[in-house]
Design a protein around this motif. Structure first.
Motif, PDB file in Angstrom:
ATOM      1  N   TYR A  54     -50.564 -69.155 -47.128  1.00 26.17           N
ATOM      2  CA  TYR A  54     -50.884 -69.698 -48.444  1.00 26.17           C
ATOM      3  C   TYR A  54     -52.386 -69.888 -48.555  1.00 26.17           C
ATOM      4  O   TYR A  54     -53.034 -70.327 -47.622  1.00 26.17           O
ATOM      5  CB  TYR A  54     -50.167 -71.038 -48.656  1.00 26.17           C
ATOM      6  N   SER A  56     -55.640 -71.359 -51.055  1.00 23.28           N
ATOM      7  CA  SER A  56     -56.192 -72.109 -52.184  1.00 23.28           C
ATOM      8  C   SER A  56     -57.646 -71.687 -52.294  1.00 23.28           C
ATOM      9  O   SER A  56     -58.353 -71.618 -51.292  1.00 23.28           O
ATOM     10  CB  SER A  56     -56.095 -73.610 -51.938  1.00 23.28           C
ATOM     11  N   CYS A 103     -58.529 -85.832 -45.881  1.00 19.83           N
ATOM     12  CA  CYS A 103     -57.202 -85.218 -46.010  1.00 19.83           C
ATOM     13  C   CYS A 103     -56.102 -86.171 -45.557  1.00 19.83           C
ATOM     14  O   CYS A 103     -56.249 -86.870 -44.564  1.00 19.83           O
ATOM     15  CB  CYS A 103     -57.118 -83.937 -45.170  1.00 19.83           C
ATOM     16  N   ASP A 135     -49.067 -73.593 -44.748  1.00 22.60           N
ATOM     17  CA  ASP A 135     -48.416 -74.605 -45.579  1.00 22.60           C
ATOM     18  C   ASP A 135     -49.170 -74.691 -46.903  1.00 22.60           C
ATOM     19  O   ASP A 135     -50.378 -74.958 -46.933  1.00 22.60           O
ATOM     20  CB  ASP A 135     -48.435 -75.953 -44.846  1.00 22.60           C
ATOM     21  N   ALA A 136     -48.467 -74.481 -48.005  1.00 21.62           N
ATOM     22  CA  ALA A 136     -49.113 -74.463 -49.321  1.00 21.62           C
ATOM     23  C   ALA A 136     -49.763 -75.804 -49.652  1.00 21.62           C
ATOM     24  O   ALA A 136     -50.892 -75.843 -50.146  1.00 21.62           O
ATOM     25  CB  ALA A 136     -48.082 -74.095 -50.395  1.00 21.62           C
ATOM     26  N   GLN A 137     -49.073 -76.897 -49.382  1.00 23.05           N
ATOM     27  CA  GLN A 137     -49.606 -78.220 -49.691  1.00 23.05           C
ATOM     28  C   GLN A 137     -50.851 -78.514 -48.853  1.00 23.05           C
ATOM     29  O   GLN A 137     -51.820 -79.091 -49.334  1.00 23.05           O
ATOM     30  CB  GLN A 137     -48.546 -79.301 -49.469  1.00 23.05           C
ATOM     31  N   MET A 138     -50.834 -78.092 -47.596  1.00 22.23           N
ATOM     32  CA  MET A 138     -51.987 -78.309 -46.723  1.00 22.23           C
ATOM     33  C   MET A 138     -53.198 -77.536 -47.234  1.00 22.23           C
ATOM     34  O   MET A 138     -54.315 -78.058 -47.244  1.00 22.23           O
ATOM     35  CB  MET A 138     -51.662 -77.904 -45.284  1.00 22.23           C
ATOM     36  N   SER A 139     -53.001 -76.294 -47.660  1.00 20.20           N
ATOM     37  CA  SER A 139     -54.104 -75.499 -48.209  1.00 20.20           C
ATOM     38  C   SER A 139     -54.700 -76.187 -49.428  1.00 20.20           C
ATOM     39  O   SER A 139     -55.924 -76.286 -49.572  1.00 20.20           O
ATOM     40  CB  SER A 139     -53.628 -74.100 -48.598  1.00 20.20           C
ATOM     41  N   TYR A 140     -53.829 -76.684 -50.298  1.00 24.84           N
ATOM     42  CA  TYR A 140     -54.292 -77.378 -51.499  1.00 24.84           C
ATOM     43  C   TYR A 140     -55.053 -78.654 -51.125  1.00 24.84           C
ATOM     44  O   TYR A 140     -56.118 -78.933 -51.685  1.00 24.84           O
ATOM     45  CB  TYR A 140     -53.107 -77.712 -52.405  1.00 24.84           C
ATOM     46  N   ASN A 141     -54.498 -79.434 -50.196  1.00 27.53           N
ATOM     47  CA  ASN A 141     -55.132 -80.702 -49.801  1.00 27.53           C
ATOM     48  C   ASN A 141     -56.530 -80.478 -49.212  1.00 27.53           C
ATOM     49  O   ASN A 141     -57.464 -81.225 -49.507  1.00 27.53           O
ATOM     50  CB  ASN A 141     -54.264 -81.461 -48.802  1.00 27.53           C
ATOM     51  N   LYS A 144     -58.898 -79.398 -52.071  1.00 32.04           N
ATOM     52  CA  LYS A 144     -59.202 -80.561 -52.917  1.00 32.04           C
ATOM     53  C   LYS A 144     -60.153 -81.517 -52.193  1.00 32.04           C
ATOM     54  O   LYS A 144     -61.082 -82.056 -52.806  1.00 32.04           O
ATOM     55  CB  LYS A 144     -57.916 -81.283 -53.299  1.00 32.04           C
TER      56      LYS A 144
END
Length: 155
Positions: A54, A56, A103, A135-141, A144
């Motif tokens: 994933y 971001s 994070c 992990d998609a959420q980890m990439s986003y976090n 961000k």
């Protein structure tokens, strides 16, 4: 002496390609089955060993001009040079440590370091930051967190 002379005259070997192809065509079913088995095994191995990835992405634009300042060639060149400095900052340890602290979860510096890639777009004042993890959420976090801590780190 006749046998000796006749055996001396035969040099080389005979290759019957048509005969080999005919024998091979009789066993074609075996070749097709082996090819199918290896194809299925390769597909299964590829599916088992593949990982989802994933990404971001964040784009930064470096602007050194004041609000009403006219755009000149030298100003654009200066912005491109400053872009390389900001790329260095985005790739640096200070920013990555700040991201680690920001994070959620207990992410290691090594994970953050290996997941962040920074590129300056050639002949522009743009910087592309890409975060790639499994992990998609980890990439986003992480992406961000970079945006959140970037201004503090630059100061």
């Amino acid at each position: 002496m006749n046998n000796y002379e006749s055996s001396n005259k035969q040099k080389g070997f005979e290759l019957n390609i048509v005969g080999y192809l005919l024998e091979l065509s009789k066993k074609m079913w075996l070749i097709v089955i082996i090819a199918i088995v290896f194809g299925v095994l390769g597909g299964v191995a590829g599916k088992v060993t593949s990982k989802d990835v994933y990404k971001s992405e964040v784009a930064f634009i470096v602007n050194t001009l004041a609000e009403n300042e006219a755009v000149e060639n030298s100003a654009v060149t200066a912005q491109i040079n400053v872009t390389n400095t900001f790329k260095y900052i985005l790739s640096g340890r200070v920013l990555k440590e700040a991201v680690r602290e920001k994070c959620p979860g207990n992410l290691s510096y090594r994970l953050i370091d290996s997941s962040i890639k920074v590129d300056a777009v050639d002949a522009t004042n743009a910087i592309e930051l890409t975060v790639t993890t499994e992990d998609a959420q980890m990439s986003y976090n992480i992406a961000k967190a970079v945006v959140d801590v970037y201004a503090d780190v630059v100061e």
